[in-house]
Structure formats: C-alpha cells, structure tokens
Design a protein around this motif. Structure first.
Motif, short mmCIF file in Angstrom:
data_model
loop_
_atom_site.label_atom_id
_atom_site.label_comp_id
_atom_site.label_asym_id
_atom_site.label_seq_id
_atom_site.Cartn_x
_atom_site.Cartn_y
_atom_site.Cartn_z
N ASP A 1 -1.69 4.33 -0.98
CA ASP A 1 -1.42 5.44 -1.91
C ASP A 1 -1.44 4.97 -3.36
O ASP A 1 -1.98 5.65 -4.24
CB ASP A 1 -0.08 6.10 -1.60
CG ASP A 1 -0.10 6.92 -0.32
OD1 ASP A 1 -1.20 7.19 0.22
OD2 ASP A 1 0.99 7.28 0.17
N ALA A 2 -0.87 3.79 -3.62
CA ALA A 2 -0.86 3.25 -4.98
C ALA A 2 -2.27 2.91 -5.46
O ALA A 2 -2.64 3.19 -6.60
CB ALA A 2 0.04 2.01 -5.06
N LEU A 3 -3.09 2.34 -4.58
CA LEU A 3 -4.47 2.00 -4.94
C LEU A 3 -5.32 3.26 -5.16
O LEU A 3 -6.29 3.23 -5.89
CB LEU A 3 -5.12 1.14 -3.86
CG LEU A 3 -4.65 -0.31 -3.80
CD1 LEU A 3 -5.25 -1.00 -2.57
CD2 LEU A 3 -5.03 -1.05 -5.06
N SER A 4 -4.95 4.34 -4.51
CA SER A 4 -5.73 5.58 -4.56
C SER A 4 -5.31 6.52 -5.69
O SER A 4 -5.97 7.53 -5.92
CB SER A 4 -5.60 6.32 -3.23
OG SER A 4 -6.02 5.50 -2.16
N ASP A 5 -4.24 6.19 -6.38
CA ASP A 5 -3.72 7.06 -7.45
C ASP A 5 -4.44 6.73 -8.76
O ASP A 5 -4.24 5.66 -9.35
CB ASP A 5 -2.21 6.83 -7.59
CG ASP A 5 -1.55 7.76 -8.57
OD1 ASP A 5 -2.12 7.99 -9.67
OD2 ASP A 5 -0.46 8.27 -8.25
N TYR A 6 -5.28 7.66 -9.22
CA TYR A 6 -6.10 7.43 -10.42
C TYR A 6 -5.26 7.15 -11.66
O TYR A 6 -5.62 6.32 -12.49
CB TYR A 6 -7.02 8.62 -10.68
CG TYR A 6 -7.98 8.92 -9.56
CD1 TYR A 6 -8.86 7.96 -9.08
CD2 TYR A 6 -8.02 10.19 -8.97
CE1 TYR A 6 -9.75 8.24 -8.04
CE2 TYR A 6 -8.92 10.47 -7.94
CZ TYR A 6 -9.77 9.51 -7.48
OH TYR A 6 -10.64 9.77 -6.47
N GLU A 7 -4.14 7.83 -11.83
CA GLU A 7 -3.30 7.63 -13.01
C GLU A 7 -2.48 6.34 -12.92
O GLU A 7 -2.34 5.62 -13.90
CB GLU A 7 -2.39 8.84 -13.23
CG GLU A 7 -3.13 10.07 -13.72
CD GLU A 7 -3.92 9.83 -15.00
OE1 GLU A 7 -3.33 9.31 -15.98
OE2 GLU A 7 -5.11 10.16 -15.03
N LEU A 8 -1.93 6.06 -11.75
CA LEU A 8 -1.12 4.85 -11.57
C LEU A 8 -1.95 3.59 -11.82
O LEU A 8 -1.44 2.59 -12.33
CB LEU A 8 -0.51 4.82 -10.17
CG LEU A 8 0.40 3.64 -9.85
CD1 LEU A 8 1.61 3.62 -10.78
CD2 LEU A 8 0.85 3.70 -8.40
N ARG A 9 -3.23 3.64 -11.47
CA ARG A 9 -4.09 2.46 -11.63
C ARG A 9 -4.12 1.97 -13.07
O ARG A 9 -4.27 0.78 -13.33
CB ARG A 9 -5.50 2.76 -11.12
CG ARG A 9 -6.39 1.55 -11.13
CD ARG A 9 -7.63 1.77 -10.33
NE ARG A 9 -8.44 0.57 -10.32
CZ ARG A 9 -9.51 0.42 -9.58
NH1 ARG A 9 -9.88 1.37 -8.76
NH2 ARG A 9 -10.20 -0.70 -9.63
N PHE B 1 2.37 -7.88 0.16
CA PHE B 1 3.35 -6.94 -0.39
C PHE B 1 4.49 -6.87 0.61
O PHE B 1 4.43 -6.10 1.57
CB PHE B 1 2.73 -5.55 -0.59
CG PHE B 1 1.65 -5.52 -1.62
CD1 PHE B 1 1.95 -5.25 -2.95
CD2 PHE B 1 0.33 -5.75 -1.27
CE1 PHE B 1 0.96 -5.21 -3.92
CE2 PHE B 1 -0.68 -5.71 -2.24
CZ PHE B 1 -0.36 -5.45 -3.55
N ALA B 2 5.52 -7.67 0.42
CA ALA B 2 6.61 -7.77 1.39
C ALA B 2 7.47 -6.52 1.46
O ALA B 2 8.07 -6.25 2.50
CB ALA B 2 7.49 -8.99 1.06
N GLU B 3 7.52 -5.74 0.40
CA GLU B 3 8.42 -4.59 0.32
C GLU B 3 7.74 -3.24 0.59
O GLU B 3 8.41 -2.21 0.54
CB GLU B 3 9.08 -4.55 -1.06
CG GLU B 3 9.85 -5.80 -1.41
CD GLU B 3 11.09 -5.99 -0.54
OE1 GLU B 3 11.75 -4.99 -0.22
OE2 GLU B 3 11.37 -7.14 -0.19
N TYR B 4 6.43 -3.25 0.81
CA TYR B 4 5.71 -1.99 0.91
C TYR B 4 4.91 -1.88 2.20
O TYR B 4 4.39 -2.87 2.69
CB TYR B 4 4.76 -1.82 -0.30
CG TYR B 4 5.51 -1.80 -1.60
CD1 TYR B 4 6.14 -0.65 -2.04
CD2 TYR B 4 5.61 -2.95 -2.37
CE1 TYR B 4 6.85 -0.64 -3.23
CE2 TYR B 4 6.32 -2.95 -3.56
CZ TYR B 4 6.94 -1.79 -3.99
OH TYR B 4 7.65 -1.79 -5.16
N THR B 5 4.76 -0.66 2.69
CA THR B 5 4.00 -0.42 3.91
C THR B 5 2.51 -0.29 3.58
O THR B 5 2.13 -0.16 2.42
CB THR B 5 4.45 0.89 4.60
OG1 THR B 5 4.11 1.99 3.75
CG2 THR B 5 5.94 0.89 4.89
N VAL B 6 1.69 -0.29 4.62
CA VAL B 6 0.25 -0.11 4.46
C VAL B 6 -0.04 1.19 3.71
O VAL B 6 -0.81 1.20 2.74
CB VAL B 6 -0.46 -0.12 5.84
CG1 VAL B 6 -1.90 0.36 5.72
CG2 VAL B 6 -0.40 -1.51 6.46
#
Length: 156
Positions: A20-28, A10-15
C-alpha cells in the motif's frame, strides 16, 4: 542498460502495508527524492494496471524521465493451491512491472521516455504460519507482521 537489486526487511509492517505504501502516489514523494509524480492511466483488473510516473534526473545535464508501465501483482495462492487458504499477509507476492506504449500515456515535452525492460518486487512474509496451522482444525489468527522486500530492475 542499468541493472539494480535491493533488499530490505520491514520488521514492523505486513506485506499489504508495504505494498500500500509503495502504491500511494502522494506518499512516495516523502521517501523518493527523484519522484515527481505518478498516476493511474487504466485499471485493468483487481491486480493489474497501467501507470505513468515522472522522475527528476537529479542533474541539470540529464533530462528528466517518465515511464508508462504495466504493473501486475501475482499472489502465491494463484500459483500454489497449498497457499489458497492463507491470508494475503502470509503469502509471497510478486509485483512485476514493464514499460509499454499506451495511447493515454504519450511521451511528454521536457521528459525522455525511459524503458523498464523488467522490474519487480518480491514480498516475503517473515511469519508464514504458526506451528498450530499444520492442524486443519486450528487456524493461526495472529498478525503476520514483518516482510522482506527484494527489488530488481533492468532499464534503459
């Protein structure tokens, strides 16, 4: 038993942004087509919890799956004193996940309880520190953008 491995940069995103994206139940739901839902069962401490996930099997011949799992985040600074002064986005992070039994997470009708024998992510920042960070008087404050994520999973 199934074993999988994947890796993506992921070149544009931090760790922490990827975590946070992986941990977001709705975003998944927007990027995982088999994901039905997820929920927090119990927060054990700042870096570990019990979670419950439900997945569509993708087939009318195979039952949907649910997982009750223990997840723990281990930051590099917990294992290496040399990383203690690094911002979290400049540290390697391991997210380890394993199936467990929990009284608040009973098997569900219409689902087969899956077993994560061992699953996990390794998040590696692409930018650890600038050349000036070797000096104790200079601290790198530039954004630590970009990370490589490796995923491994063994399940039954």
């Amino acid at each position: 038993m199934i074993m999988t491995k994947g890796e993506y940069v992921f070149a544009e995103y931090t760790v922490t942004q990827v975590l946070d994206a992986l941990s977001d139940y709705e975003l998944r739901k927007t990027y995982d087509v088999q994901y039905l839902s997820g929920s927090l069962v119990e927060q054990l401490d700042e870096d570990s919890e019990i979670e419950h996930f439900k997945f569509d099997s993708g087939s009318m011949f195979v039952s949907n799956r649910d997982f009750c799992s223990y997840a723990s985040r281990v930051w590099e600074s917990a294992l290496d004193q040399n990383a203690a002064n690094l911002d979290k986005d400049r540290q390697v992070l391991w997210l380890v996940i394993k199936s467990i039994d929990h009284p608040s997470c009973p098997p569900l009708k219409g689902f087969v309880r899956g077993e994560l024998i061992m699953s996990g992510f390794k998040f590696e920042p692409l930018c650890r520190a600038s050349s000036s960070s070797s000096s104790s008087s200079a601290e790198d404050t530039s954004p630590a953008v970009g990370c490589r994520v490796t995923y491994v999973c063994q399940m039954d």
